[in-house]
Design a protein around this motif. Sequence first.
Motif, short mmCIF file in Angstrom:
data_model
loop_
_atom_site.label_atom_id
_atom_site.label_comp_id
_atom_site.label_asym_id
_atom_site.label_seq_id
_atom_site.Cartn_x
_atom_site.Cartn_y
_atom_site.Cartn_z
N THR A 200 0.66 -1.06 0.03
CA THR A 200 -0.15 -0.02 -0.09
C THR A 200 0.98 1.34 -0.07
OG1 THR A 200 -0.14 0.10 2.46
CG2 THR A 200 -1.83 -1.17 1.21
N ARG A 201 0.53 2.05 -0.75
CA ARG A 201 1.17 3.54 -0.71
C ARG A 201 0.38 4.65 -0.51
NH1 ARG A 201 4.07 1.97 -6.35
NH2 ARG A 201 4.34 -0.20 -5.90
N GLY A 202 0.43 5.61 0.27
CA GLY A 202 -0.40 6.60 0.55
C GLY A 202 0.32 7.85 -0.17
N ARG A 203 -0.08 9.11 0.62
CA ARG A 203 0.22 10.42 0.07
C ARG A 203 1.93 10.43 0.55
NH1 ARG A 203 -2.93 15.63 1.35
NH2 ARG A 203 -2.15 15.21 3.44
N ASP A 204 2.01 10.07 1.54
CA ASP A 204 3.41 10.00 1.97
C ASP A 204 4.10 8.97 1.79
OD1 ASP A 204 5.86 10.50 3.43
OD2 ASP A 204 5.09 11.07 5.44
N GLU A 205 5.29 8.88 0.79
CA GLU A 205 6.23 7.76 0.54
C GLU A 205 6.85 6.95 1.67
OE1 GLU A 205 9.29 8.75 -2.23
OE2 GLU A 205 7.77 9.62 -3.57
N ASP B 241 5.23 6.29 4.32
CA ASP B 241 4.12 5.54 4.83
C ASP B 241 3.88 4.21 4.20
OD1 ASP B 241 3.73 7.30 6.95
OD2 ASP B 241 2.16 8.21 5.75
N ALA B 242 4.56 3.94 3.00
CA ALA B 242 4.33 2.70 2.22
C ALA B 242 4.66 1.49 3.06
CB ALA B 242 5.33 2.61 0.96
N GLN B 243 3.67 0.51 2.83
CA GLN B 243 3.79 -0.89 3.70
C GLN B 243 3.67 -1.98 2.54
OE1 GLN B 243 0.52 -0.06 6.57
NE2 GLN B 243 2.05 -0.95 7.95
N ARG B 244 4.54 -3.02 2.90
CA ARG B 244 4.71 -4.29 2.06
C ARG B 244 4.17 -5.51 2.99
NH1 ARG B 244 6.59 -3.32 -2.91
NH2 ARG B 244 7.87 -1.29 -2.87
N TRP B 245 3.63 -6.38 2.51
CA TRP B 245 3.27 -7.58 3.13
C TRP B 245 3.68 -8.76 2.43
CZ3 TRP B 245 0.07 -3.55 3.18
CH2 TRP B 245 -0.33 -2.92 4.75
N ASN B 246 4.45 -9.71 3.16
CA ASN B 246 4.85 -10.84 2.33
C ASN B 246 4.65 -12.25 3.02
OD1 ASN B 246 7.05 -9.42 0.72
ND2 ASN B 246 7.91 -8.73 2.68
N ALA C 293 -17.13 7.64 13.99
CA ALA C 293 -15.84 7.38 13.32
C ALA C 293 -15.79 8.05 12.08
CB ALA C 293 -15.66 5.86 13.21
N MET C 294 -14.78 8.23 11.50
CA MET C 294 -14.72 8.52 10.10
C MET C 294 -13.69 7.55 9.34
SD MET C 294 -11.25 11.10 10.53
CE MET C 294 -10.87 11.03 8.73
N ARG C 295 -14.13 7.31 8.23
CA ARG C 295 -13.70 6.14 7.38
C ARG C 295 -12.96 7.10 6.14
NH1 ARG C 295 -16.61 1.27 5.74
NH2 ARG C 295 -18.33 3.06 4.69
N LEU C 296 -11.74 7.12 6.01
CA LEU C 296 -11.06 7.87 5.31
C LEU C 296 -10.06 7.02 4.10
CD1 LEU C 296 -10.17 11.00 4.43
CD2 LEU C 296 -8.32 10.60 5.91
N THR C 297 -10.18 7.25 3.07
CA THR C 297 -9.37 6.73 1.98
C THR C 297 -7.70 7.20 2.16
OG1 THR C 297 -11.13 6.49 0.35
CG2 THR C 297 -8.79 6.33 -0.45
N THR C 298 -6.90 6.45 2.74
CA THR C 298 -5.73 6.69 2.99
C THR C 298 -4.40 6.09 2.13
OG1 THR C 298 -5.49 4.86 4.58
CG2 THR C 298 -6.20 6.84 5.38
N ALA C 299 -4.75 5.36 1.17
CA ALA C 299 -3.92 4.77 0.56
C ALA C 299 -4.41 3.89 -0.93
CB ALA C 299 -2.95 3.73 1.24
N ARG C 300 -3.41 3.81 -1.83
CA ARG C 300 -3.96 2.53 -2.83
C ARG C 300 -3.35 1.36 -2.55
NH1 ARG C 300 -3.62 7.68 -5.57
NH2 ARG C 300 -5.52 8.05 -6.83
N TYR C 301 -3.54 0.23 -2.98
CA TYR C 301 -2.91 -1.00 -2.84
C TYR C 301 -2.57 -1.29 -4.52
CZ TYR C 301 -7.17 -3.69 -3.79
OH TYR C 301 -8.28 -4.45 -4.57
N TYR C 302 -1.28 -2.07 -4.30
CA TYR C 302 -0.76 -2.58 -5.38
C TYR C 302 -0.38 -4.21 -5.41
CZ TYR C 302 -0.06 2.22 -6.21
OH TYR C 302 0.02 3.73 -6.41
N THR C 303 -0.68 -4.90 -6.50
CA THR C 303 -0.49 -6.33 -6.69
C THR C 303 1.17 -6.42 -6.52
OG1 THR C 303 -0.42 -6.38 -8.87
CG2 THR C 303 -2.34 -6.75 -7.89
#
Length: 446
Positions: free
Chosen positions: A255-260, A262-267, A328-338
């Motif tokens: 997943t990658r958000g506006r701030d580089e 904050d990118a996360q990867r799951w293996n 609560a708020m639900r906010l779109t915070t990132a895009r996900y990538y395959t």
Amino acid sequence: MRFLLSVTMAAVLMISAPAFSQDNEEGDTYEQLKLFGEVFERVRADFVEEVSDRELVEAAIEGMLSELDPHSGYLDSESFKDMREQTRGEFGGLGIEVTMEDGLVKVVSPIDDTPAFRAGIQSGDMITHIDGEQVMGMNLNEAVKMMRGPVDTTIEVTIRRGNQEPFDVEITRDIIQVQSVRSRVEEDIGYIRLTSFTEQTTGGLQEAFADIREEVGEDELKGIVLDMRNNPGGLLEQAISVSDAFLDRGEIVSTRGRDEDDAQRWNADSGDMAEGLPIVVLINGGSASASEIVAGALQDHRRAIVMGTPSFGKGSVQTVIPLSGNGAMRLTTARYYTPSGRSIQAKGIEPDIVVEQARLESMDNGLIRREEDLPRHLENDFDRRDGQDGEAEEPEAGSESGDTEEPTEEELVSPEDQGDPEQDYQLARALDLLRGLALFSQLEVN
């Protein structure tokens, strides 16, 4: 905070402190807040009817968030409670996952064995009226609240489906108990249906696979069909763990958000639950979000053949943030990538093999002439496979009427028939493919 990857019937979102920059933008921000305060006071004082401060603030928040994208929004305390019940797998309502499109409520998918599913609601249906009231002009939260209600009460929704004339559907509300995993055996192939990604999904998948292996036999199992058609998504962590169940190594999703930063990867962790057995993943236009993560991961790692039609194309991550006042708020915070780096936002997963859905119907082959029907055909008096004499059987009489009625148009499989290989063309093709792969493997060995 919890990542939520579904298009849901709840409406959404937030109060957040403004971020003030340290340059010229700071003055602009204060000017805009001053404008907001001026409008707030004028409405509060002069609107034709008295409106509470809470109503005005929540409406302003909802307007701010809903304008960002279709999946951001404000959750009041009641909607937040409903959302938490839904992710646990039990909630009240009609049983449809929806979003907003062009001012109307769009059905992403009906949930299996729910009132909406049994009423024939389909993925892609547009809801134009609820109990005779136009949806145009409502926000998603308002429409959802109208569709929710006491158990055993009825609601009438007007549906626009493709080029058909709009029609009304009456649905009786019920408690929705989502069984996110279902399974059975089709001869020597395991069939596993994932209807959503709730907290029980991974555990249910493991139990289902163990039951299939025990019923078929470890050495007899030829493959697995993973059916995620009309699966609207759910929890990100469940999508990751389901993917991990079939992957031995490598990236599952990032997943990658506006701030580089904050990118996360799951293996994937070591270990493939299916131990390399062939897998066919079924998807369609109702497969969204978390189900697209699983399909994309297995496709990119060439661990499964993806079959069906292109998926919904929801490639964004929503973060649910509790707020003061039990909302609560639900906010779109990132895009996900395959794993290959594809963003499927607004594109979807393209199947490896495109198979449109159709109804299977048996055809009367009585008019087809075979060798045994020909006059003076030679009898089969010896079977070379076993060296035994054989007697030719009297051929059955064929149809003489010639009035076999063919369907006038292709009929799509009904929701009730989905998952029935005798009616479900996509599933039948998946089963055929797995059996073909198994046969080819045997030929290679021999």
